[in-house]
Design a protein around this motif. Structure first.
Motif, PDB file in Angstrom:
ATOM      1  N   LEU A 295     -40.856 -43.927 -52.540  1.00 47.85           N
ATOM      2  CA  LEU A 295     -40.436 -43.269 -53.773  1.00 47.85           C
ATOM      3  C   LEU A 295     -40.629 -44.174 -54.985  1.00 47.85           C
ATOM      4  N   TYR A 296     -40.516 -45.473 -54.784  1.00 49.23           N
ATOM      5  CA  TYR A 296     -40.711 -46.418 -55.890  1.00 49.23           C
ATOM      6  C   TYR A 296     -42.107 -46.270 -56.490  1.00 49.23           C
ATOM      7  N   TYR A 297     -43.120 -46.234 -55.622  1.00 49.32           N
ATOM      8  CA  TYR A 297     -44.489 -46.125 -56.117  1.00 49.32           C
ATOM      9  C   TYR A 297     -44.778 -44.722 -56.660  1.00 49.32           C
ATOM     10  N   ILE A 298     -44.101 -43.719 -56.112  1.00 46.37           N
ATOM     11  CA  ILE A 298     -44.204 -42.377 -56.691  1.00 46.37           C
ATOM     12  C   ILE A 298     -43.616 -42.373 -58.098  1.00 46.37           C
ATOM     13  N   LEU A 299     -42.505 -43.081 -58.251  1.00 48.72           N
ATOM     14  CA  LEU A 299     -41.849 -43.165 -59.558  1.00 48.72           C
ATOM     15  C   LEU A 299     -42.728 -43.908 -60.564  1.00 48.72           C
ATOM     16  N   ILE A 300     -43.362 -44.978 -60.134  1.00 48.14           N
ATOM     17  CA  ILE A 300     -44.275 -45.720 -60.999  1.00 48.14           C
ATOM     18  C   ILE A 300     -45.430 -44.820 -61.437  1.00 48.14           C
ATOM     19  N   ALA A 301     -45.995 -44.085 -60.473  1.00 46.35           N
ATOM     20  CA  ALA A 301     -47.105 -43.182 -60.800  1.00 46.35           C
ATOM     21  C   ALA A 301     -46.656 -42.078 -61.749  1.00 46.35           C
ATOM     22  N   SER A 302     -45.446 -41.548 -61.533  1.00 47.00           N
ATOM     23  CA  SER A 302     -44.925 -40.496 -62.416  1.00 47.00           C
ATOM     24  C   SER A 302     -44.776 -41.005 -63.840  1.00 47.00           C
ATOM     25  N   LYS A 303     -44.315 -42.233 -63.959  1.00 50.54           N
ATOM     26  CA  LYS A 303     -44.162 -42.824 -65.288  1.00 50.54           C
ATOM     27  C   LYS A 303     -45.514 -42.979 -65.968  1.00 50.54           C
ATOM     28  N   ASN A 304     -46.497 -43.471 -65.232  1.00 46.42           N
ATOM     29  CA  ASN A 304     -47.825 -43.674 -65.804  1.00 46.42           C
ATOM     30  C   ASN A 304     -48.473 -42.345 -66.203  1.00 46.42           C
ATOM     31  N   ILE A 305     -48.302 -41.352 -65.330  1.00 47.68           N
ATOM     32  CA  ILE A 305     -48.870 -40.032 -65.632  1.00 47.68           C
ATOM     33  C   ILE A 305     -48.228 -39.449 -66.882  1.00 47.68           C
TER      34      ILE A 305
END
Length: 222
Positions: free
Chosen positions: A143-153
């Motif tokens: 979920l951490y990396y999903i959260l990072i990707a969501s922020k970048n998107i």
């Protein structure tokens, strides 16, 4: 129950867009410390630990004693040369004490098996706790990396939204000055609206992932 407020995200420019996500190790530490599942498993481990101590202490149940006591006259009857019979007091006169030791063969030899089962249950609960901890680490990491990707998107969508909004404002100005046709204005408005919609979707996805992460780690992040 108070409703949770959405994270405050400033979106006017690329430089002002900021959402600091805590380090992965910090999030994992939060999750391991607050997990109700791990706490339940730790309670089970303590229970099994007490069970081992209880089973080990019950070895004394295998031994039982009976104690008897009494007082009596143990004198001997002795016939005298004259034919008379008289009492002869000896050291057997007085109190008498006896003890009987009884041993349960099942408790004596079967107690080892009972202790062994208690130890196995403790080890099982300990291994399960380790397994649950690894699952939590994997879940938080994913979920951490999903959260990072969501922020970048969301940041990309924010930039696109503002760029197309600026282009739309310029197109409307030019249209008012009769420099572009209505068809071109409509095309630019459509692009701007699509960018704004994609931004809202990305923002919603980011908020959702934030709340999921907060639920897992058990603390408020933003």
């Amino acid at each position: 129950m108070k409703s949770q407020k959405a994270p405050v995200i400033i979106e006017q420019t690329q430089e002002s867009f900021d959402l600091k996500i805590p380090p992965l190790d910090t999030l994992i530490a939060y999750a391991l410390r607050t997990s109700p599942t791990l706490k339940m498993q730790e309670s089970l481990m303590r229970k099994n630990s007490y069970l081992i101590k209880s089973e080990k202490s019950r070895w004394a149940d295998a031994i039982a004693t009976d104690i008897t006591a009494g007082f009596g006259n143990q004198s001997l009857l002795v016939q005298q040369p004259t034919g008379d019979i008289t009492n002869f007091n000896n050291f057997n006169n007085g109190y008498r004490v006896g003890a009987t030791l009884r041993i349960s063969m099942y408790d004596l030899f079967g107690r080892k098996n009972e202790v062994g089962m208690a130890v196995s249950e403790y080890e099982e609960s300990r291994h399960k706790k380790d397994m649950l901890a690894k699952e939590i680490v994997s879940e938080v990491t994913s979920l951490y990396y999903i959260l990072i990707a969501s922020k970048n998107i969301m940041q990309i969508k924010s930039e696109a939204k503002h760029a197309t909004a600026l282009n739309r404002n310029m197109a409307e100005k030019e249209f008012n000055e009769a420099n572009i046709h209505v068809a071109e204005l409509s095309r630019i408005i459509e692009i701007s609206s699509k960018a704004a919609t994609e931004y809202e979707i990305a923002k919603q996805e980011l908020y959702k992932n934030i709340r999921i992460m907060e639920n897992i780690v058990g603390v408020k992040l933003f």
